[in-house]
Design an enzyme around this catalytic site. Structure first.
Site, PDB file in Angstrom:
ATOM      1  N   GLY A 105     -13.461  -4.062  13.940  1.00 27.74           N
ATOM      2  CA  GLY A 105     -12.338  -3.196  13.603  1.00 27.74           C
ATOM      3  C   GLY A 105     -11.097  -3.978  13.246  1.00 27.74           C
ATOM      4  O   GLY A 105     -10.841  -5.055  13.797  1.00 27.74           O
ATOM      5  N   GLY A 163      -5.876 -10.825   8.027  1.00 21.39           N
ATOM      6  CA  GLY A 163      -4.602 -11.033   7.351  1.00 21.39           C
ATOM      7  C   GLY A 163      -3.474 -10.249   7.991  1.00 21.39           C
ATOM      8  O   GLY A 163      -2.348 -10.744   8.119  1.00 21.39           O
ATOM      9  N   ASP A 164      -3.756  -9.031   8.416  1.00 20.31           N
ATOM     10  CA  ASP A 164      -2.735  -8.216   9.066  1.00 20.31           C
ATOM     11  C   ASP A 164      -2.368  -8.785  10.430  1.00 20.31           C
ATOM     12  O   ASP A 164      -1.198  -8.766  10.825  1.00 20.31           O
ATOM     13  CB  ASP A 164      -3.222  -6.774   9.208  1.00 20.31           C
ATOM     14  CG  ASP A 164      -3.410  -6.102   7.861  1.00 20.31           C
ATOM     15  OD1 ASP A 164      -2.698  -6.480   6.912  1.00 20.31           O
ATOM     16  OD2 ASP A 164      -4.274  -5.213   7.754  1.00 20.31           O
ATOM     17  N   LEU A 213      -5.362 -19.209   3.264  1.00 21.43           N
ATOM     18  CA  LEU A 213      -6.525 -19.682   2.510  1.00 21.43           C
ATOM     19  C   LEU A 213      -7.838 -19.344   3.205  1.00 21.43           C
ATOM     20  O   LEU A 213      -8.840 -20.042   3.028  1.00 21.43           O
ATOM     21  CB  LEU A 213      -6.423 -21.201   2.307  1.00 21.43           C
ATOM     22  CG  LEU A 213      -5.131 -21.729   1.670  1.00 21.43           C
ATOM     23  CD1 LEU A 213      -5.106 -23.260   1.699  1.00 21.43           C
ATOM     24  CD2 LEU A 213      -4.989 -21.225   0.241  1.00 21.43           C
ATOM     25  N   GLU A 257       0.812  -1.220   0.000  1.00 16.27           N
ATOM     26  CA  GLU A 257       0.000   0.000   0.000  1.00 16.27           C
ATOM     27  C   GLU A 257       0.846   1.272   0.000  1.00 16.27           C
ATOM     28  O   GLU A 257       0.337   2.361   0.233  1.00 16.27           O
ATOM     29  CB  GLU A 257      -0.986  -0.019   1.175  1.00 16.27           C
ATOM     30  CG  GLU A 257      -2.075  -1.063   0.982  1.00 16.27           C
ATOM     31  CD  GLU A 257      -3.092  -1.110   2.110  1.00 16.27           C
ATOM     32  OE1 GLU A 257      -4.146  -1.731   1.922  1.00 16.27           O
ATOM     33  OE2 GLU A 257      -2.842  -0.527   3.191  1.00 16.27           O
ATOM     34  N   SER A 269     -10.797 -19.412   5.499  1.00 10.86           N
ATOM     35  CA  SER A 269     -11.385 -20.420   6.384  1.00 10.86           C
ATOM     36  C   SER A 269     -10.787 -21.806   6.191  1.00 10.86           C
ATOM     37  O   SER A 269     -11.059 -22.717   6.975  1.00 10.86           O
ATOM     38  CB  SER A 269     -12.903 -20.485   6.165  1.00 10.86           C
ATOM     39  OG  SER A 269     -13.192 -20.866   4.827  1.00 10.86           O
TER      40      SER A 269
END
EC number: 2.7.1.15
Length: 300
Positions: A277, A241-242, A211, A139, A213
């Site tokens: 959040g 993911g973070d 992947l 990003e 779930s």
């Protein structure tokens, strides 16, 4: 103490919850709205800081606005060092996030994040050189990531690269980083002409594919390893993911094996999606250890 530097995006998330996404030209009522700190870089720094007593430093940029001020305060509250976060004459980056049906759709407006160019780092290379591990995402501009990755390679600094969101230039990074953590979609963007198992074998112990779930898959040099996800009541998947990347980085700094670092990260992600959040559900180490004990997973 192990020093980790996260170089990446810093944004404010504008989050709307709805029971369905509108079609083109349609208006629907939302159920809830909130503004919460985000950006993949900032999220991963906070995820690491929640777990580790070790120093984590954020490098990036915010705008001269209320969002920027709020985000810097959030770093302070989460013990993320932010003296290398600059304030630039741009708007702070934002992410417009729509939550629906246990999933999300995100539109990013980079703003100040686009100002994090190689020239922006002119006075920061020595700071980066002090790091044992550097975490990167997609990003901020590609040329910045590539310059950082090459610098780290030259200076024997480990790099964890999360190629999200995917872009065509990502392959240039592969030779200069130690760990690559795409999701399944991003992996296909990176390697469109190769089967997943073939790619994992080629980049054994370096490529870790999430992947959702279905869990996480990687190749340990001998066999394909799949670590399952843990079922949860989903509230918000935005920061999963973070959280995974921050927790995986923490595992590496704790000298855990790659597989055990992944197991720890899977548990952290499982906990994160049960609160609202991107950063709201990121767990503390005590919470992760309690869940590991409940699941009878012994990592320590």
């Amino acid at each position: 103490m192990t020093k980790v530097s996260v170089i990446g995006s810093i944004s404010m998330d504008l989050v709307t919850r709805t029971n369905r996404v509108p079609n083109a030209g349609e208006t629907v009522f939302g159920e809830d709205f909130a503004m919460v700190p985000g950006g993949k870089g900032a999220n991963q720094a906070v995820a690491f800081a929640r777990l580790s007593p070790n120093e984590v430093s954020m490098i990036g940029a915010v705008g001269k606005d209320a969002f920027g001020e709020s985000i810097l305060q959030n770093f302070k509250e989460n013990a993320v060092l932010f003296e290398n976060v600059g304030t630039v004459p741009q708007t702070t980056g934002i992410a417009q996030i729509t939550l629906y049906d246990d999933d999300n759709r995100i539109i990013i407006i980079p703003g100040a994040n686009n100002e994090v160019l190689p020239s922006y780092l002119a006075d920061l290379w020595e700071k980066i050189k002090e790091s044992q591990l550097v975490i990167l995402q997609n990003e901020i501009p590609h040329e910045t990531n590539l310059a950082i990755a090459k610098f780290c390679k030259e200076n024997a600094i480990k790099v964890l690269y999360n190629p999200a969101p995917a872009r065509k230039t990502d392959l240039e990074m592969i030779d200069f980083v130690d760990y690559i953590t795409p999701n399944e979609h991003e992996c296909k963007e990176l390697f469109p002409n190769l089967a997943l198992e073939e790619i994992l074998k080629k980049y054994s112990n370096r490529l870790i594919v999430t992947l959702g779930s279905e869990g996480v898959i990687f190749h340990d040099g001998e066999t394909l390893q799949k670590i399952p996800a843990i079922k949860a009541k989903v509230v918000d998947t935005t920061g999963a993911g973070d959280t995974f990347n921050g927790a995986f980085a923490f595992g590496l700094t704790e000298n855990l094996s790659i597989s055990d670092s992944i197991r720890l990260a899977v548990v952290a992600s499982h906990l994160s999606i049960q609160k609202f959040g991107a950063q709201g559900g990121m767990p503390k180490l005590s919470e992760v250890k309690a869940k590991l004990k409940e699941l009878e997973i012994n990592l320590y």
